[in-house]
Design a protein around this motif. Sequence first.
Motif, PDB file in Angstrom:
ATOM      1  N   GLY A 193     -62.715 -39.172  25.284  1.00  0.00           N
ATOM      2  CA  GLY A 193     -61.836 -40.319  25.489  1.00  0.00           C
ATOM      3  C   GLY A 193     -60.354 -40.017  25.413  1.00  0.00           C
ATOM      4  O   GLY A 193     -59.533 -40.892  25.649  1.00  0.00           O
ATOM      5  N   HIS A 194     -59.985 -38.781  25.085  1.00  0.00           N
ATOM      6  CA  HIS A 194     -58.570 -38.408  24.997  1.00  0.00           C
ATOM      7  C   HIS A 194     -58.149 -37.698  26.276  1.00  0.00           C
ATOM      8  O   HIS A 194     -58.757 -36.714  26.671  1.00  0.00           O
ATOM      9  CB  HIS A 194     -58.326 -37.502  23.786  1.00  0.00           C
ATOM     10  N   LYS A 195     -57.096 -38.217  26.913  1.00  0.00           N
ATOM     11  CA  LYS A 195     -56.637 -37.657  28.190  1.00  0.00           C
ATOM     12  C   LYS A 195     -55.960 -36.302  27.994  1.00  0.00           C
ATOM     13  O   LYS A 195     -55.346 -36.046  26.965  1.00  0.00           O
ATOM     14  CB  LYS A 195     -55.653 -38.612  28.869  1.00  0.00           C
ATOM     15  N   ARG A 196     -56.087 -35.491  29.029  1.00  0.00           N
ATOM     16  CA  ARG A 196     -55.436 -34.187  29.016  1.00  0.00           C
ATOM     17  C   ARG A 196     -53.933 -34.368  29.189  1.00  0.00           C
ATOM     18  O   ARG A 196     -53.476 -35.126  30.037  1.00  0.00           O
ATOM     19  CB  ARG A 196     -55.996 -33.321  30.145  1.00  0.00           C
ATOM     20  N   GLN A 197     -53.177 -33.704  28.355  1.00  0.00           N
ATOM     21  CA  GLN A 197     -51.719 -33.688  28.452  1.00  0.00           C
ATOM     22  C   GLN A 197     -51.285 -32.282  28.048  1.00  0.00           C
ATOM     23  O   GLN A 197     -51.220 -31.948  26.875  1.00  0.00           O
ATOM     24  CB  GLN A 197     -51.087 -34.721  27.535  1.00  0.00           C
ATOM     25  N   ASP A 198     -51.048 -31.472  29.043  1.00  0.00           N
ATOM     26  CA  ASP A 198     -50.781 -30.066  28.798  1.00  0.00           C
ATOM     27  C   ASP A 198     -49.502 -29.841  28.018  1.00  0.00           C
ATOM     28  O   ASP A 198     -48.531 -30.581  28.156  1.00  0.00           O
ATOM     29  CB  ASP A 198     -50.758 -29.288  30.110  1.00  0.00           C
ATOM     30  N   PRO A 199     -49.519 -28.793  27.205  1.00  0.00           N
ATOM     31  CA  PRO A 199     -48.346 -28.491  26.381  1.00  0.00           C
ATOM     32  C   PRO A 199     -47.179 -27.972  27.196  1.00  0.00           C
ATOM     33  O   PRO A 199     -47.322 -27.623  28.362  1.00  0.00           O
ATOM     34  CB  PRO A 199     -48.854 -27.414  25.416  1.00  0.00           C
ATOM     35  N   LYS A 200     -46.048 -27.924  26.551  1.00  0.00           N
ATOM     36  CA  LYS A 200     -44.848 -27.329  27.130  1.00  0.00           C
ATOM     37  C   LYS A 200     -44.666 -25.975  26.475  1.00  0.00           C
ATOM     38  O   LYS A 200     -44.904 -25.838  25.292  1.00  0.00           O
ATOM     39  CB  LYS A 200     -43.629 -28.214  26.891  1.00  0.00           C
ATOM     40  N   PRO A 201     -44.265 -24.939  27.166  1.00  0.00           N
ATOM     41  CA  PRO A 201     -44.052 -24.881  28.603  1.00  0.00           C
ATOM     42  C   PRO A 201     -45.378 -24.911  29.361  1.00  0.00           C
ATOM     43  O   PRO A 201     -46.413 -24.503  28.837  1.00  0.00           O
ATOM     44  CB  PRO A 201     -43.340 -23.546  28.811  1.00  0.00           C
ATOM     45  N   ASP A 202     -45.321 -25.373  30.599  1.00  0.00           N
ATOM     46  CA  ASP A 202     -46.511 -25.467  31.431  1.00  0.00           C
ATOM     47  C   ASP A 202     -47.045 -24.062  31.727  1.00  0.00           C
ATOM     48  O   ASP A 202     -46.290 -23.169  32.074  1.00  0.00           O
ATOM     49  CB  ASP A 202     -46.165 -26.194  32.727  1.00  0.00           C
ATOM     50  N   SER A 203     -48.353 -23.884  31.554  1.00  0.00           N
ATOM     51  CA  SER A 203     -48.962 -22.569  31.754  1.00  0.00           C
ATOM     52  C   SER A 203     -50.439 -22.743  32.086  1.00  0.00           C
ATOM     53  O   SER A 203     -51.088 -23.638  31.539  1.00  0.00           O
ATOM     54  CB  SER A 203     -48.821 -21.741  30.478  1.00  0.00           C
ATOM     55  N   PRO A 204     -50.998 -21.899  32.952  1.00  0.00           N
ATOM     56  CA  PRO A 204     -52.435 -21.971  33.222  1.00  0.00           C
ATOM     57  C   PRO A 204     -53.273 -21.394  32.072  1.00  0.00           C
ATOM     58  O   PRO A 204     -54.496 -21.401  32.137  1.00  0.00           O
ATOM     59  CB  PRO A 204     -52.601 -21.128  34.491  1.00  0.00           C
TER      60      PRO A 204
END
Length: 172
Positions: free
Chosen positions: A70-81
Amino acid sequence: MPRFPGPSARLMSLPAPLRWAAPPVALLGGIALLLVDWSTPPNVTPPTPAPAVAKICAALDKALPDTVLGHKRQDPKPDSPYTAAWNSSPHTVLKCGIDRPGYLDDDPTASAPEVNDVQFGMAPDGHGGYRFVTTLRKAYVEITVPQGAYSNYIDPLSSLTDAIKSTVPDGL
């Protein structure tokens, strides 16, 4: 000795409309603070994997789910694969391509849960949560589950194992 009015006496001295508005305003302020905390992506230093592992991690990044319990993905900073995060509070963070953690050398089978055919080593994160690292795979994938993010610290692993199984090959 003079007596000073307490907080309730001061509150009662306010006009009725202000007294009635105080609890909802305080509640909305608290909710706003929570939303700001949940909407801020964490800062995570991405690993620097070797080229072969980097390819695996890029494939894993594309296969990861948009939500974990139920928790949406929110990628960390800095953006990285090589990193991903989900909006649990605190954030659940995944890193792909990390170096082999030293705690796997202590006793790799002592704390090694298996979830959906993916083997993990595990260790406390030092803040009441846990770090899980895949074992017996071509890339080390670390999942940090902070204290309080879920009712059971192992719960988010089942949401991530399908992506790991499909993109990170078995083997050392």
